[in-house]
Scaffold this active site. Structure first.
Site, PDB file in Angstrom:
ATOM      1  N   SER A   1       0.845  -1.199   0.000  1.00 18.13           N
ATOM      2  CA  SER A   1       0.000   0.000   0.000  1.00 18.13           C
ATOM      3  C   SER A   1       0.881   1.250   0.000  1.00 18.13           C
ATOM      4  O   SER A   1       1.655   1.447  -0.927  1.00 18.13           O
ATOM      5  CB  SER A   1      -0.965  -0.059   1.195  1.00 18.13           C
ATOM      6  OG  SER A   1      -2.006   0.863   1.042  1.00 18.13           O
TER       7      SER A   1
ATOM      8  N   HIS B   1      -7.342  -6.058   0.924  1.00 13.87           N
ATOM      9  CA  HIS B   1      -6.166  -5.226   1.204  1.00 13.87           C
ATOM     10  C   HIS B   1      -5.388  -5.723   2.430  1.00 13.87           C
ATOM     11  O   HIS B   1      -4.412  -5.095   2.839  1.00 13.87           O
ATOM     12  CB  HIS B   1      -6.645  -3.784   1.451  1.00 13.87           C
ATOM     13  CG  HIS B   1      -5.591  -2.726   1.280  1.00 13.87           C
ATOM     14  ND1 HIS B   1      -5.019  -2.431   0.071  1.00 13.87           N
ATOM     15  CD2 HIS B   1      -4.996  -1.878   2.172  1.00 13.87           C
ATOM     16  CE1 HIS B   1      -4.131  -1.461   0.211  1.00 13.87           C
ATOM     17  NE2 HIS B   1      -4.097  -1.114   1.485  1.00 13.87           N
TER      18      HIS B   1
ATOM     19  N   ASP C   1     -10.025  -5.634  -3.262  1.00 17.99           N
ATOM     20  CA  ASP C   1      -9.397  -4.635  -2.393  1.00 17.99           C
ATOM     21  C   ASP C   1     -10.330  -3.437  -2.270  1.00 17.99           C
ATOM     22  O   ASP C   1     -10.714  -2.831  -3.278  1.00 17.99           O
ATOM     23  CB  ASP C   1      -8.062  -4.224  -3.013  1.00 17.99           C
ATOM     24  CG  ASP C   1      -7.216  -3.347  -2.098  1.00 17.99           C
ATOM     25  OD1 ASP C   1      -7.784  -2.452  -1.434  1.00 17.99           O
ATOM     26  OD2 ASP C   1      -5.995  -3.558  -2.074  1.00 17.99           O
TER      27      ASP C   1
END
Lengths: 277, 277
Positions: free
Chosen positions: A146, A255, A222
């Protein structure tokens, strides 16, 4: 540098160290996994993991399950914190700015510029520190998740020749174009968008002088895919520039660290191929 | 039963469910990992994980790295919480009694007896719930860590024929003889030590009618080894009774999930051998 945690793990040792960072001006913690080869006195390559928003040095070392592969491939894993921290330091009430959200750049704007220098910390101070305390081959790779995926891609692209391998999970590939990045870049770098492009992987691909292959893993379920991540921007930039990219879109994955753990073995094998050759 | 989390993981799905427990009288959460075989509609065996002091349903599912092996062997993993919880419930200020410390028995003493019935919950209510919501083969195994290792060993020994396989990491093998167990048993079961022996693995081995092989993993650098765990008591009891035991003492390993993760693959293979035969 002082060792504050150590745990036997897959024949090697997961450690946590603390040191006074000259770059950041505060004490910093980092996870260091030493594979069995390192404990036996062999020099090993080093792979840096950059974590995402809100994370400390703990998230990756407790949840990703990377140690078994680092043990197998003989790689030292180093996982720093995501920003300087401390009561006296600048901060923001939101989770996506300030402490826990350093975005792997050197801030130029007040009140951040004094301590928020994560690029220099990761690229300069950390490798020197690691080389001084552990026996390394001098080869190093970088990966992250991320915000840390953004960090891995941009630091590798901004410092050609420095990293032998790079990969990312769910990276923020075009921070200049999405809310997380726009908020952080405006605060840390100011309103001049030219400065932003120097920390934007998609923008950097266009002028990259080194064709370091990018491996990117992205879950299709995600929750930040459409708003913050937009991997199709990276695909387009790489196609345009002829930059090698393996972008794996994984149906159903989100995620979380469950996603990272599911594909960490493949990423470790990718890094091992370049780091141990 | 309501699903409150789900994450793709190693081709399967890590879920967290919540339900109103009739046995415990409160809402309870549990982790459920469904391997790819289960998602494809095949009936799978079920392996229960019992966590240690202070843990919730989250610790094992985020830190142990068991999902990759459950995926490979086609096993459903179920990880309940370690006690009933809630503001209205009895509790103790210490970490080793009350909420987070149910010790996998049915309390007989006030104020615990009303809700602290973890044995009935794990042995009766949970398997019925799991069978009603997922497609299972009917075969089940049990394992756990520390207080949960005690739980796995004692529940398997107290309910012969119920579990096809059992194993433990760093178990409290003789709770009647060590501080953690003595404190909990006095509170939950009262001062009559005969009642304690019915929940003490070492005591139960002497009268076990079923020769279920025990696999026990113990770190030699475990900070609780001498005071709370004392695996040599289990070895002596098994030798005396002719009960099959594989006790693996691992130099350098401590009491943490780094230890569990390092050997979870071997334990999953042990359970798979019995659960899938």
């Amino acid at each position: 540098m002082e060792r504050i945690e150590q745990h036997a793990s897959f024949g090697g040792r997961q450690e946590v160290w603390q040191h006074a960072s000259a770059t950041l001006g505060v004490p910093m913690k980092l996870g260091v996994y030493l594979p069995p080869a390192a404990l036996a006195g062999q020099a090993c390559p080093v792979l840096y993991w950059l974590s995402g928003l809100t994370c400390t040095e703990q998230n990756f070392i407790t949840k990703a399950g990377a140690q078994q592969y680092a043990a197998q491939h003989g790689i030292i894993l180093v996982a720093p914190d995501t920003s300087p921290r401390g009561e006296g330091l600048a901060n923001d009430a939101a989770y996506d700015l300030g402490q826990g959200a350093g975005f792997y750049l050197n801030a130029t704007q007040s009140p951040w510029a004094a301590h928020f220098r994560m690029e220099d910390y990761v690229v300069e101070e950390l490798p020197a520190l690691v080389a001084a305390h552990f026996q390394t081959t001098g080869r190093q790779g970088i990966f992250g998740h991320s915000m840390g995926g953004h960090g891995a891609l941009t630091l590798a692209l901004r410092h050609p020749g420095r990293y032998a391998s790079v990969s990312a999970f769910s990276p923020i590939v075009a921070p200049s174009e999405v809310p997380w990045g726009q908020k952080a870049f405006a605060a840390y770098l100011g309103e001049d968008r030219a400065a932003w492009r120097a920390h934007d992987a998609v923008a950097l691909i266009a002028t990259a002088t080194e064709r370091l292959p990018l491996l990117v893993e992205q879950g299709e379920a995600d929750e930040f895919l459409a708003t913050q991540l937009q991997p199709e921007r990276l695909r387009a930039a790489c196609e345009q520039a002829g930059h090698p990219l393996e972008l794996n879109l994984r149906p159903g994955y989100d995620h979380s660290y469950y996603f990272i753990a599911s594909f960490i073995g493949a990423h470790m094998a990718h890094h091992a191929r370049w780091l141990r050759s």
